[in-house]
Motif scaffolding. Structure first.
Motif, PDB file in Angstrom:
ATOM      1  N   VAL A 171     -59.794  -0.463  46.324  1.00  0.00           N
ATOM      2  CA  VAL A 171     -59.056   0.802  46.305  1.00  0.00           C
ATOM      3  C   VAL A 171     -59.811   1.898  47.054  1.00  0.00           C
ATOM      4  N   ASP A 172     -61.148   1.831  47.046  1.00  0.00           N
ATOM      5  CA  ASP A 172     -61.933   2.858  47.745  1.00  0.00           C
ATOM      6  C   ASP A 172     -62.000   2.619  49.256  1.00  0.00           C
ATOM      7  N   GLY A 173     -61.336   1.577  49.752  1.00  0.00           N
ATOM      8  CA  GLY A 173     -61.292   1.289  51.179  1.00  0.00           C
ATOM      9  C   GLY A 173     -62.329   0.279  51.637  1.00  0.00           C
ATOM     10  N   SER A 174     -63.269  -0.068  50.774  1.00  0.00           N
ATOM     11  CA  SER A 174     -64.293  -1.051  51.158  1.00  0.00           C
ATOM     12  C   SER A 174     -63.720  -2.464  51.108  1.00  0.00           C
TER      13      SER A 174
ATOM     14  N   GLU B 193     -49.385   1.526  43.867  1.00  0.00           N
ATOM     15  CA  GLU B 193     -49.893   1.962  45.168  1.00  0.00           C
ATOM     16  C   GLU B 193     -51.309   2.507  45.013  1.00  0.00           C
ATOM     17  N   ALA B 194     -52.082   2.449  46.088  1.00  0.00           N
ATOM     18  CA  ALA B 194     -53.482   2.879  46.056  1.00  0.00           C
ATOM     19  C   ALA B 194     -53.653   4.334  45.570  1.00  0.00           C
ATOM     20  N   PRO B 195     -52.859   5.304  46.033  1.00  0.00           N
ATOM     21  CA  PRO B 195     -53.052   6.677  45.537  1.00  0.00           C
ATOM     22  C   PRO B 195     -52.837   6.791  44.017  1.00  0.00           C
ATOM     23  N   GLU B 196     -51.865   6.060  43.513  1.00  0.00           N
ATOM     24  CA  GLU B 196     -51.610   6.069  42.070  1.00  0.00           C
ATOM     25  C   GLU B 196     -52.797   5.450  41.312  1.00  0.00           C
TER      26      GLU B 196
ATOM     27  N   PRO C  59     -66.087  -2.141  41.745  1.00  0.00           N
ATOM     28  CA  PRO C  59     -64.935  -2.041  42.647  1.00  0.00           C
ATOM     29  C   PRO C  59     -63.655  -2.535  41.988  1.00  0.00           C
ATOM     30  N   VAL C  60     -62.552  -1.909  42.373  1.00  0.00           N
ATOM     31  CA  VAL C  60     -61.230  -2.296  41.883  1.00  0.00           C
ATOM     32  C   VAL C  60     -60.373  -2.655  43.084  1.00  0.00           C
ATOM     33  N   VAL C  61     -59.714  -3.813  42.970  1.00  0.00           N
ATOM     34  CA  VAL C  61     -58.838  -4.318  44.011  1.00  0.00           C
ATOM     35  C   VAL C  61     -57.436  -4.419  43.424  1.00  0.00           C
ATOM     36  N   ILE C  62     -56.432  -3.952  44.143  1.00  0.00           N
ATOM     37  CA  ILE C  62     -55.051  -4.094  43.685  1.00  0.00           C
ATOM     38  C   ILE C  62     -54.539  -5.462  44.122  1.00  0.00           C
ATOM     39  N   VAL C  63     -54.054  -6.225  43.162  1.00  0.00           N
ATOM     40  CA  VAL C  63     -53.535  -7.567  43.422  1.00  0.00           C
ATOM     41  C   VAL C  63     -52.023  -7.533  43.266  1.00  0.00           C
ATOM     42  N   ASP C  64     -51.322  -7.971  44.286  1.00  0.00           N
ATOM     43  CA  ASP C  64     -49.861  -8.036  44.232  1.00  0.00           C
ATOM     44  C   ASP C  64     -49.447  -9.144  43.269  1.00  0.00           C
ATOM     45  N   PRO C  65     -48.745  -8.806  42.178  1.00  0.00           N
ATOM     46  CA  PRO C  65     -48.355  -9.854  41.230  1.00  0.00           C
ATOM     47  C   PRO C  65     -47.396 -10.875  41.829  1.00  0.00           C
TER      48      PRO C  65
END
Length: 191
Positions: free
Chosen positions: A68-71, A123-126, A139-145
């Motif tokens: 989420v932080d772009g890394s 979404e990343a901003p949320e 780190p946090v990664v958004i995973v598409d369910p």
């Protein structure tokens, strides 16, 4: 001489056997010059849709995604350390409850890394807004369910946590809330 009580016991049994042997006589089929009717052909069973085999977590999973932080997050880059891969969601109360403890574990243990896989449609901003209110050190990664990482089984419940050993192999999987003590106990048992 037959005693009456014995006769009374045997009589119902004899009647039952006699009735069981009686079958109504079947009438013979009328003779006909027409050939016997063909029995309708049995319908072929409907094709069964093949369902893919249930996906399982790979013994040595890979994971390369944007945090989420772009890394860039690459699970393989953390070899040599224990890695806690935690599937969670913002709407999951037990997930939110374990976040501070996982964050402290990540910050206080140099041999343990944590990565949070946010398993939800967000979404990343949320997510960044949520993490502003619930900060973590990992780190946090958004995973598409609808398109989860291929090397991990689809979570059947949240939170779901995989403990990956320093060689990159899944050492243990926890379904439900996990504590730092649970993780440290599994690490100690593996040594």
């Amino acid at each position: 001489m037959i005693r009456t009580p014995l006769l009374l016991k045997a009589l119902p049994l004899a009647l039952l056997l006699a009735l069981a042997a009686c079958k109504p006589a079947q009438e013979p089929a009328p003779a006909s010059s027409a050939p016997p009717a063909q029995a309708p052909a049995a319908a072929a069973p409907a094709p069964v849709e093949e369902t893919p085999a249930e996906r399982t977590t790979a013994e040595f999973p890979t994971l390369k995604m944007k945090a989420v932080d772009g890394s860039d997050y690459d699970l393989a880059a953390h070899r040599g350390k224990w890695v806690v891969v935690n599937f969670w969601a913002t709407w999951c109360a037990p997930c939110r409850k374990e976040m501070p403890e996982l964050s402290a574990l990540h910050a206080m243990r140099s041999n343990i890394e944590v990565v949070g896989l946010a398993y939800e449609d967000i979404e990343a901003p949320e997510m960044q807004s949520f993490l502003g209110k619930h900060p973590v050190t990992y780190p946090v990664v958004i995973v598409d369910p609808f398109d989860p990482p291929a090397d991990f089984a689809i979570p059947r419940g949240l939170p779901l946590t995989h403990l990956i050993d320093p060689n990159g192999k899944v050492a243990h999987t926890f379904l439900g809330p996990v504590t730092a003590a649970d993780i440290e106990q599994q690490i100690a048992a593996a040594k």
